[in-house]
Design a protein around this motif. Structure first.
Motif, PDB file in Angstrom:
ATOM      1  N   LYS A  49      40.930  33.727  48.934  1.00 34.75           N
ATOM      2  CA  LYS A  49      39.305  34.232  49.115  1.00 34.75           C
ATOM      3  C   LYS A  49      38.891  34.947  47.978  1.00 34.75           C
ATOM      4  O   LYS A  49      37.557  34.374  47.547  1.00 34.75           O
ATOM      5  CB  LYS A  49      39.660  35.344  50.044  1.00 34.75           C
ATOM      6  N   THR A  50      39.357  35.510  47.058  1.00 32.25           N
ATOM      7  CA  THR A  50      38.664  36.007  45.924  1.00 32.25           C
ATOM      8  C   THR A  50      38.335  34.935  45.075  1.00 32.25           C
ATOM      9  O   THR A  50      37.364  34.920  44.308  1.00 32.25           O
ATOM     10  CB  THR A  50      39.569  37.493  45.154  1.00 32.25           C
ATOM     11  N   ALA A  62      24.119  33.786  38.866  1.00 34.63           N
ATOM     12  CA  ALA A  62      23.927  34.864  39.741  1.00 34.63           C
ATOM     13  C   ALA A  62      25.058  36.040  39.252  1.00 34.63           C
ATOM     14  O   ALA A  62      26.137  35.554  38.655  1.00 34.63           O
ATOM     15  CB  ALA A  62      24.179  34.508  41.252  1.00 34.63           C
ATOM     16  N   ASP A  63      24.623  37.217  39.154  1.00 38.68           N
ATOM     17  CA  ASP A  63      25.547  38.323  38.712  1.00 38.68           C
ATOM     18  C   ASP A  63      26.373  38.533  39.812  1.00 38.68           C
ATOM     19  O   ASP A  63      25.894  38.725  41.409  1.00 38.68           O
ATOM     20  CB  ASP A  63      24.647  39.460  38.411  1.00 38.68           C
ATOM     21  N   LEU A  64      27.714  38.986  39.504  1.00 39.41           N
ATOM     22  CA  LEU A  64      28.624  39.224  40.512  1.00 39.41           C
ATOM     23  C   LEU A  64      29.211  40.384  40.294  1.00 39.41           C
ATOM     24  O   LEU A  64      29.493  40.922  39.039  1.00 39.41           O
ATOM     25  CB  LEU A  64      29.776  37.997  40.503  1.00 39.41           C
ATOM     26  N   SER A  65      29.261  41.198  41.533  1.00 42.64           N
ATOM     27  CA  SER A  65      29.828  42.659  41.378  1.00 42.64           C
ATOM     28  C   SER A  65      31.142  42.720  42.342  1.00 42.64           C
ATOM     29  O   SER A  65      31.078  41.983  43.391  1.00 42.64           O
ATOM     30  CB  SER A  65      29.004  43.704  41.712  1.00 42.64           C
ATOM     31  N   ARG A  66      32.426  43.299  41.898  1.00 39.55           N
ATOM     32  CA  ARG A  66      33.276  43.241  42.778  1.00 39.55           C
ATOM     33  C   ARG A  66      33.874  44.814  42.992  1.00 39.55           C
ATOM     34  O   ARG A  66      33.793  45.535  42.225  1.00 39.55           O
ATOM     35  CB  ARG A  66      34.601  42.536  42.197  1.00 39.55           C
ATOM     36  N   ASP A  77      30.240  55.336  45.211  1.00 38.21           N
ATOM     37  CA  ASP A  77      30.959  54.231  44.553  1.00 38.21           C
ATOM     38  C   ASP A  77      30.278  52.699  44.949  1.00 38.21           C
ATOM     39  O   ASP A  77      30.577  51.833  43.975  1.00 38.21           O
ATOM     40  CB  ASP A  77      32.320  54.348  44.647  1.00 38.21           C
ATOM     41  N   VAL A  78      29.641  52.742  45.996  1.00 37.22           N
ATOM     42  CA  VAL A  78      29.092  51.356  46.330  1.00 37.22           C
ATOM     43  C   VAL A  78      27.482  51.204  46.071  1.00 37.22           C
ATOM     44  O   VAL A  78      27.158  50.444  45.520  1.00 37.22           O
ATOM     45  CB  VAL A  78      29.258  51.193  47.915  1.00 37.22           C
ATOM     46  N   THR A  79      26.787  52.240  46.588  1.00 40.80           N
ATOM     47  CA  THR A  79      25.249  52.478  46.485  1.00 40.80           C
ATOM     48  C   THR A  79      25.022  52.993  45.250  1.00 40.80           C
ATOM     49  O   THR A  79      23.820  52.409  44.633  1.00 40.80           O
ATOM     50  CB  THR A  79      24.873  53.112  47.634  1.00 40.80           C
ATOM     51  N   GLY A  80      25.651  53.777  44.514  1.00 41.90           N
ATOM     52  CA  GLY A  80      25.280  54.480  43.260  1.00 41.90           C
ATOM     53  C   GLY A  80      24.869  55.990  43.624  1.00 41.90           C
ATOM     54  O   GLY A  80      24.719  56.291  44.972  1.00 41.90           O
ATOM     55  N   ALA A  81      24.423  56.688  42.718  1.00 38.10           N
ATOM     56  CA  ALA A  81      24.040  58.100  43.140  1.00 38.10           C
ATOM     57  C   ALA A  81      23.121  58.682  42.150  1.00 38.10           C
ATOM     58  O   ALA A  81      22.742  58.256  40.994  1.00 38.10           O
ATOM     59  CB  ALA A  81      25.226  58.830  43.017  1.00 38.10           C
ATOM     60  N   LEU A 105      28.137  40.204  46.060  1.00 38.62           N
ATOM     61  CA  LEU A 105      28.769  41.445  45.868  1.00 38.62           C
ATOM     62  C   LEU A 105      30.211  40.981  46.662  1.00 38.62           C
ATOM     63  O   LEU A 105      30.058  40.625  47.920  1.00 38.62           O
ATOM     64  CB  LEU A 105      28.147  42.464  46.885  1.00 38.62           C
ATOM     65  N   LEU A 106      31.341  41.060  45.779  1.00 33.84           N
ATOM     66  CA  LEU A 106      32.591  40.502  46.492  1.00 33.84           C
ATOM     67  C   LEU A 106      33.351  42.057  46.917  1.00 33.84           C
ATOM     68  O   LEU A 106      33.681  42.958  46.265  1.00 33.84           O
ATOM     69  CB  LEU A 106      33.587  39.975  45.561  1.00 33.84           C
ATOM     70  N   ALA A 107      33.222  42.351  48.240  1.00 36.71           N
ATOM     71  CA  ALA A 107      33.639  43.587  49.038  1.00 36.71           C
ATOM     72  C   ALA A 107      35.368  43.282  49.278  1.00 36.71           C
ATOM     73  O   ALA A 107      35.534  42.767  50.371  1.00 36.71           O
ATOM     74  CB  ALA A 107      32.864  43.878  50.167  1.00 36.71           C
ATOM     75  N   ASP A 108      36.220  43.396  48.182  1.00 41.17           N
ATOM     76  CA  ASP A 108      37.493  42.948  48.424  1.00 41.17           C
ATOM     77  C   ASP A 108      38.225  44.069  49.296  1.00 41.17           C
ATOM     78  O   ASP A 108      38.369  44.984  49.045  1.00 41.17           O
ATOM     79  CB  ASP A 108      38.156  42.853  47.180  1.00 41.17           C
ATOM     80  N   GLU A 109      39.057  43.278  50.499  1.00 40.80           N
ATOM     81  CA  GLU A 109      39.725  44.149  51.394  1.00 40.80           C
ATOM     82  C   GLU A 109      38.931  45.177  51.959  1.00 40.80           C
ATOM     83  O   GLU A 109      39.392  46.355  51.570  1.00 40.80           O
ATOM     84  CB  GLU A 109      40.896  44.848  50.495  1.00 40.80           C
TER      85      GLU A 109
END
Length: 325
Positions: A49-50, A62-66, A77-81, A105-109
């Motif tokens: 999957k990953t 494309a930019d990838l965030s995990r 921790d996901v959206t920012g603050a 955005l790779l939202a792993d597990e």
């Protein structure tokens, strides 16, 4: 054959060389990308999957965030603050973007975090924006959430809320590769771990985001006849009113698909037709994406669960009973 389709098929071929034996997974990721939707990938651990998501990002400009979802993760921790910083003009709050501000955005597990954190993705997945401290921030034009999860029967996981499940365009279930492919996977991994220097210049350039936007424009022109549209509606209503088709379907389904299910069928069937080089949608295109579009949108009855009936078996029965016009 259009230039955009040539380019997307090239992207598919590149990913296929890195992710062996998972053709359905690769095609589903491309369908989600072209349909501007989000994908939920489910399988036992270790079924690429990953790796597949990383292969997509590697071959697309494309930019990838995990984000590795864990029980102690916070929504910020996901959206920012908003962060308080000291400047020459005094102290002020500045928004620090979180990892969600990426193209992929790779939202792993994802099912290893509580519902409060999972819900932080809802606005981004549906409206392509994030609201923090009363301010709204737009996400990139090309944005896609690819969430992975292990089956909820495994220890330490949380079932995803129905509202969030419904916002995934598709839920793709990944199975084991066959014996021949398993051997090829071992050989590929052995070659990658040989520590040979890589010639970066020899690697093909990533495919541009514009190719995706061009493909989407062509997909918008794919023709859907009244008959094909009625077939989609009939399938959806079979999930809502299964008693119209008698037993056993009538006693298997408790909750049917929402209108998002209809929209998902339409969007994914048009992408499937475009990838096949067709200019119109057929019932076969609808059937090819039906399970992925609907398996997370219907809820089985207690009777079905007690009989060991799966969602896919219920959808198989709908395919058998609902005839195209």
């Amino acid at each position: 054959m259009s230039g955009a389709r040539d380019t997307i098929l090239e992207l598919k071929a590149r990913i296929g060389k890195l992710v062996l034996g998972q053709d359905h997974l690769v095609e589903s990721m491309l369908i989600g990308l072209l349909a501007n939707g989000n994908i939920l990938l489910e399988s036992l651990p270790g079924l690429a999957k990953t790796r597949a998501v990383k292969a997509l990002a590697r071959n697309l400009a494309a930019d990838l965030s995990r984000i590795q979802f864990t029980p102690d993760l916070l929504p910020s921790d996901v959206t920012g603050a908003e962060i308080y910083v000291q400047t020459d003009k005094g102290g002020q709050f500045t928004f620090q973007k979180g990892p969600i501000f990426a193209n992929l955005l790779l939202a792993d597990e994802i099912n290893r975090a509580p519902a409060k954190v999972q819900s932080a993705l809802l606005e981004a997945m549906e409206e392509r924006q994030v609201t923090v401290a009363g301010k709204t921030y737009k996400l990139p034009e090309l944005f896609m959430v690819l969430a992975t999860e292990n089956p909820i029967e495994q220890e330490g996981t949380y079932p995803l809320p129905e509202a969030q499940l419904d916002r995934f365009l598709m839920q793709v279930v990944i199975s084991y590769p066959d014996e021949a492919v398993e051997g090829e996977i071992i050989k590929l991994n052995r070659a990658e771990n040989a520590h040979k220097p890589k010639d970066k210049a020899a690697e093909p350039a990533p495919i541009s985001q514009q190719a995706v936007f061009d493909a989407r424009a062509e997909i918008d022109d794919i023709f859907v006849s009244d008959a094909a549209q009625k077939y989609m509606v009939d399938v959806i209503f079979a999930t809502r009113f299964p008693d119209r088709y008698g037993d056993p379907l009538g006693k298997w389904l408790q909750v049917g698909a929402s209108p998002r299910g209809s929209l998902a069928l339409d969007r994914c069937a048009r992408v499937r037709a475009w990838l096949d080089g067709e200019t119109f949608v057929t019932p076969d295109h609808v059937r090819s994406v039906l399970h992925d579009c609907l398996r997370h949108r219907v809820i089985l009855s207690y009777e079905a669960l007690s009989e060991g009936v799966s969602v896919d078996q219920a959808l198989d029965k709908i395919v058998a009973l609902v005839a195209p016009v």
